[in-house]
Design a protein around this motif. Sequence first.
Motif, PDB file in Angstrom:
ATOM      1  N   ALA A  18       0.827  -1.204   0.000  1.00 33.83           N
ATOM      2  CA  ALA A  18       0.000   0.000   0.000  1.00 33.83           C
ATOM      3  C   ALA A  18       0.863   1.255   0.000  1.00 33.83           C
ATOM      4  N   LEU A  19       1.936   1.231   0.783  1.00 30.28           N
ATOM      5  CA  LEU A  19       2.813   2.404   0.853  1.00 30.28           C
ATOM      6  C   LEU A  19       3.594   2.598  -0.433  1.00 30.28           C
ATOM      7  N   ALA A  20       4.009   1.504  -1.063  1.00 35.54           N
ATOM      8  CA  ALA A  20       4.737   1.629  -2.321  1.00 35.54           C
ATOM      9  C   ALA A  20       3.854   2.259  -3.395  1.00 35.54           C
ATOM     10  N   SER A  21       2.594   1.870  -3.413  1.00 32.07           N
ATOM     11  CA  SER A  21       1.658   2.475  -4.364  1.00 32.07           C
ATOM     12  C   SER A  21       1.442   3.958  -4.055  1.00 32.07           C
ATOM     13  N   PHE A  22       1.413   4.289  -2.779  1.00 29.94           N
ATOM     14  CA  PHE A  22       1.135   5.664  -2.354  1.00 29.94           C
ATOM     15  C   PHE A  22       2.334   6.580  -2.579  1.00 29.94           C
ATOM     16  N   LEU A  26       9.584   1.829  -3.556  1.00 29.43           N
ATOM     17  CA  LEU A  26       9.669   0.624  -2.751  1.00 29.43           C
ATOM     18  C   LEU A  26      10.591   0.849  -1.555  1.00 29.43           C
ATOM     19  N   ASP A  27      11.656   1.614  -1.759  1.00 27.69           N
ATOM     20  CA  ASP A  27      12.591   1.914  -0.685  1.00 27.69           C
ATOM     21  C   ASP A  27      11.893   2.705   0.427  1.00 27.69           C
ATOM     22  N   ASP A  28      11.153   3.764   0.046  1.00 30.80           N
ATOM     23  CA  ASP A  28      10.409   4.551   1.035  1.00 30.80           C
ATOM     24  C   ASP A  28       9.360   3.689   1.734  1.00 30.80           C
ATOM     25  N   ALA A  29       8.721   2.823   0.973  1.00 29.24           N
ATOM     26  CA  ALA A  29       7.673   1.979   1.551  1.00 29.24           C
ATOM     27  C   ALA A  29       8.231   1.118   2.670  1.00 29.24           C
ATOM     28  N   GLU A  30       9.378   0.493   2.438  1.00 32.03           N
ATOM     29  CA  GLU A  30       9.978  -0.359   3.460  1.00 32.03           C
ATOM     30  C   GLU A  30      10.392   0.464   4.679  1.00 32.03           C
ATOM     31  N   GLU A 173      15.584   4.522 -10.302  1.00 28.78           N
ATOM     32  CA  GLU A 173      16.037   5.266 -11.480  1.00 28.78           C
ATOM     33  C   GLU A 173      15.405   4.730 -12.759  1.00 28.78           C
ATOM     34  N   ALA A 174      15.204   3.413 -12.825  1.00 36.70           N
ATOM     35  CA  ALA A 174      14.678   2.817 -14.047  1.00 36.70           C
ATOM     36  C   ALA A 174      13.177   3.033 -14.202  1.00 36.70           C
ATOM     37  N   ARG A 175      12.441   2.963 -13.102  1.00 34.04           N
ATOM     38  CA  ARG A 175      10.977   3.027 -13.185  1.00 34.04           C
ATOM     39  C   ARG A 175      10.396   4.326 -12.649  1.00 34.04           C
ATOM     40  N   GLY A 176      11.161   5.008 -11.799  1.00 34.87           N
ATOM     41  CA  GLY A 176      10.686   6.285 -11.288  1.00 34.87           C
ATOM     42  C   GLY A 176       9.689   6.156 -10.167  1.00 34.87           C
ATOM     43  N   SER A 177       8.781   5.209 -10.252  1.00 30.92           N
ATOM     44  CA  SER A 177       7.761   5.052  -9.217  1.00 30.92           C
ATOM     45  C   SER A 177       7.330   3.595  -9.141  1.00 30.92           C
ATOM     46  N   PHE A 178       6.724   3.265  -8.025  1.00 29.80           N
ATOM     47  CA  PHE A 178       6.247   1.905  -7.810  1.00 29.80           C
ATOM     48  C   PHE A 178       5.097   1.598  -8.762  1.00 29.80           C
ATOM     49  N   SER A 179       5.178   0.458  -9.415  1.00 30.65           N
ATOM     50  CA  SER A 179       4.097   0.062 -10.309  1.00 30.65           C
ATOM     51  C   SER A 179       4.098  -1.452 -10.447  1.00 30.65           C
TER      52      SER A 179
END
Length: 427
Positions: A18-22, A26-30, A173-179
């Motif tokens: 949920a946090l990764a989507s928000f 992924l790093d921030d989510a963890e 860097e590759a994806r920019g955001s969680f998806s």
Amino acid sequence: MPLGSGEFEEAWPRIVRALASFTGSLDDAEEYAAEAVARATAHERAGGRPIESYAAWCTSVAKRAWLDDARRRTVERRLAPELARPEVADAPDPCGPSDDTAMDADDLSREGLDDRLALLFVACDEALSPTSRMVLALRVVCGLTIPEIAGHLGVQETAAAARLTRAKRALAEARGSFSVPPPAERERRLPVVIACVAGMFTVAHRTVLDPADALADTGRQALSIADALVAAFPGDTEVRGLRAVIRLGLARRPGRVDATGTALALDEVDRTRWDRDLLGAGLDDATAAVSGDGRFAIEAAIAGLHSIAPSFERTDWRRIVQLYGALEDRWPSPSVRVARLVATAQAVLAGENGWAGRSVTAVEQELASLETRGPAYASRDAALALADLEWRTGRRERAAQRYRDLAEVVDVEPLRRFCLRRALTPP
């Protein structure tokens, strides 16, 4: 009330997903998930109101913490214009998710994809190297420690930690955001996801022979993820093979230690203690996987032969050696080579027809090479196999010395006790 057995394992991936989507990271989510769990523990110790849903409570707390930090960063940028770059004006608002991260946990749940699988498919991004994917998935999703990951991959702990850091950075860097990837992309990433779950179970199988409780039972957690994989890919023979290996391994686990918590050799195992229901389910999976010829279909066949053997002596060692040969062709690994050599030695000792060209001495020479030049996990297995062969062929004094040496370095307590028991047994 405090978290019960298994609740943390269920809540953690839901919070991180949920946090990764928000947040889009992924790093921030963890990071924020860990902070929220710590706050939940502190809340309970302080006598706060009971938390009815840890996943919901921690997700809410973590989102607020992330927003607070994002707003603070925005203010800092506004008050320090000399640090601003031209593209800042066009950047998405950091106080809320961008269009790329607008999918929230409810949207993802409607896809019917298990939270842990969603995170695994994100971690196993093709933009990362195969090793980086494994490190990221094993740490963030499977929950293994850096030492466990390093031991499984046969690398130094510092190298594993560095790869984890690089993997998180490269993914951002590759994806920019969680998806979460779409179905077609998930199909392409499936082999690496399967390998990650297998790695999780391998670590559990090698290091936790007799888990004290559900929280320590990484093997059961791996089975739960395998169940989710089968639900998502019911017709995939590798997925069914993976679950067969895990089910059969867990079914035979009760016989791996004695009443004192000491590991048992394969010929000492009390097969009546095996979980028959789980054994049957594992054999069903192995049968479903038999039409495939991939790594896990073959591993399932090997596990199936061990599981149906009425005794150690009546195990079909010849067929097992053949299967290990096929497995080594598809997945050349030092651990597979050690297992093939061990099975070969058992076939020779059992007097199997067709093994006239092999000898225990020849097998020992190959094992000695792996002991000195193989990665740590293969070296340990080779040393144990050499000690066992010396024990079985009457060279008890040499075997006892090997077991004494192993007892000094083995860090799995049931196995250390086994080494000590054999080292102290009179010739």
